[in-house]
Design a protein around this motif. Structure first.
Motif, mmCIF file in Angstrom:
data_model
loop_
_atom_site.group_PDB
_atom_site.id
_atom_site.type_symbol
_atom_site.label_atom_id
_atom_site.label_comp_id
_atom_site.label_asym_id
_atom_site.label_seq_id
_atom_site.Cartn_x
_atom_site.Cartn_y
_atom_site.Cartn_z
ATOM 1 N N ARG A 46 48.617 43.301 38.054
ATOM 2 C CA ARG A 46 49.314 42.421 37.299
ATOM 3 C C ARG A 46 49.474 40.983 37.744
ATOM 4 O O ARG A 46 49.657 40.087 37.165
ATOM 5 N N ASN A 47 49.406 40.664 39.265
ATOM 6 C CA ASN A 47 48.918 39.346 39.734
ATOM 7 C C ASN A 47 47.800 38.828 39.545
ATOM 8 O O ASN A 47 47.441 37.845 40.448
ATOM 9 N N GLY A 48 46.801 39.562 38.879
ATOM 10 C CA GLY A 48 45.353 38.939 39.085
ATOM 11 C C GLY A 48 44.319 39.598 39.909
ATOM 12 O O GLY A 48 43.216 39.116 40.282
ATOM 13 N N GLU A 49 44.919 40.082 41.086
ATOM 14 C CA GLU A 49 43.979 40.522 42.174
ATOM 15 C C GLU A 49 43.129 41.536 41.722
ATOM 16 O O GLU A 49 43.527 42.571 40.823
ATOM 17 N N ILE A 50 41.838 41.628 42.322
ATOM 18 C CA ILE A 50 40.917 42.538 41.903
ATOM 19 C C ILE A 50 41.278 43.850 42.272
ATOM 20 O O ILE A 50 41.571 43.846 43.734
ATOM 21 N N ILE A 51 41.040 44.923 41.538
ATOM 22 C CA ILE A 51 41.220 46.141 41.921
ATOM 23 C C ILE A 51 39.956 46.785 42.146
ATOM 24 O O ILE A 51 39.387 47.321 43.244
ATOM 25 N N SER A 52 38.987 46.727 40.998
ATOM 26 C CA SER A 52 37.614 47.338 41.413
ATOM 27 C C SER A 52 36.999 46.592 39.901
ATOM 28 O O SER A 52 37.362 46.145 39.240
ATOM 29 N N GLY A 53 35.537 46.944 40.240
ATOM 30 C CA GLY A 53 34.581 46.185 39.111
ATOM 31 C C GLY A 53 33.637 45.015 39.789
ATOM 32 O O GLY A 53 33.470 44.824 40.848
ATOM 33 N N PRO A 54 33.050 44.478 38.773
ATOM 34 C CA PRO A 54 31.813 43.657 39.235
ATOM 35 C C PRO A 54 32.455 42.268 39.404
ATOM 36 O O PRO A 54 31.670 41.221 39.730
ATOM 37 N N GLN A 55 33.789 41.821 39.116
ATOM 38 C CA GLN A 55 34.183 40.571 39.031
ATOM 39 C C GLN A 55 34.402 39.773 40.400
ATOM 40 O O GLN A 55 34.784 40.353 41.316
ATOM 41 N N PRO A 56 34.021 38.471 40.575
ATOM 42 C CA PRO A 56 33.854 37.847 41.962
ATOM 43 C C PRO A 56 35.159 37.235 42.497
ATOM 44 O O PRO A 56 35.491 36.974 43.602
ATOM 45 N N LEU A 57 36.113 37.303 41.450
ATOM 46 C CA LEU A 57 37.289 36.351 41.879
ATOM 47 C C LEU A 57 38.498 36.980 41.107
ATOM 48 O O LEU A 57 38.465 37.465 40.153
ATOM 49 N N PRO A 58 39.706 36.747 41.590
ATOM 50 C CA PRO A 58 40.961 37.256 40.761
ATOM 51 C C PRO A 58 41.032 36.211 39.685
ATOM 52 O O PRO A 58 40.394 35.146 39.451
ATOM 53 N N LEU A 59 42.156 36.625 38.902
ATOM 54 C CA LEU A 59 42.392 35.895 37.702
ATOM 55 C C LEU A 59 43.363 34.763 38.178
ATOM 56 O O LEU A 59 44.337 35.178 38.757
ATOM 57 N N LYS A 60 43.119 33.543 37.352
ATOM 58 C CA LYS A 60 44.147 32.610 37.577
ATOM 59 C C LYS A 60 45.662 32.646 37.140
ATOM 60 O O LYS A 60 45.441 33.446 36.211
#
Ligand code: FES
Length: 108
Positions: A79-93
């Motif tokens: 919910r705070n945009g932090e990475i749980i899993s997957g190919p993404q390099p960065l959290p969500l702004k």
């Protein structure tokens, strides 16, 4: 060289009635150069960039899992945009959202 596209950058934006984002739902709004998803989860509003940091697809809010899910390659974010899993390099702004006079205000 084409002229630079002018975007007026604002610190906050009224995106309309709070009733447009019912509990458990997310809705995407344009905010400056970003697309921001406002989520109403249990009456609390959060505002997060909806643009997946992998290749730029728009994420969905999945209330039952309390997380964002990117339909393109399966990125998951808290919910705070932090990475749980997957190919993404960065959290969500992250942005802020508040209700004022029944309207949702997004701010930087
Ligand atoms: Fe979101 Fe690839 S663009 S997981």
């Amino acid at each position: 060289i084409p002229p630079a596209k002018k975007i007026k950058i604002v610190n906050e934006l009224n995106v309309g009635k709070a009733s447009e984002v019912p509990a458990g739902k997310g809705k995407i709004f344009q905010f400056n150069e970003d697309k921001v998803i406002v989520v109403n989860s249990g009456g609390t509003l959060t505002a997060t960039s909806a643009v997946c940091t992998h290749l730029g697809c728009l994420v969905n809010w999945v209330d039952a899992d309390n997380q964002y899910f990117c339909p393109c390659h399966g990125a998951k974010y808290t919910r705070n945009g932090e990475i749980i899993s997957g190919p993404q390099p960065l959290p969500l702004k992250q942005y802020s959202a508040r209700i004022e006079g029944g309207d949702i205000i997004i701010s930087k």
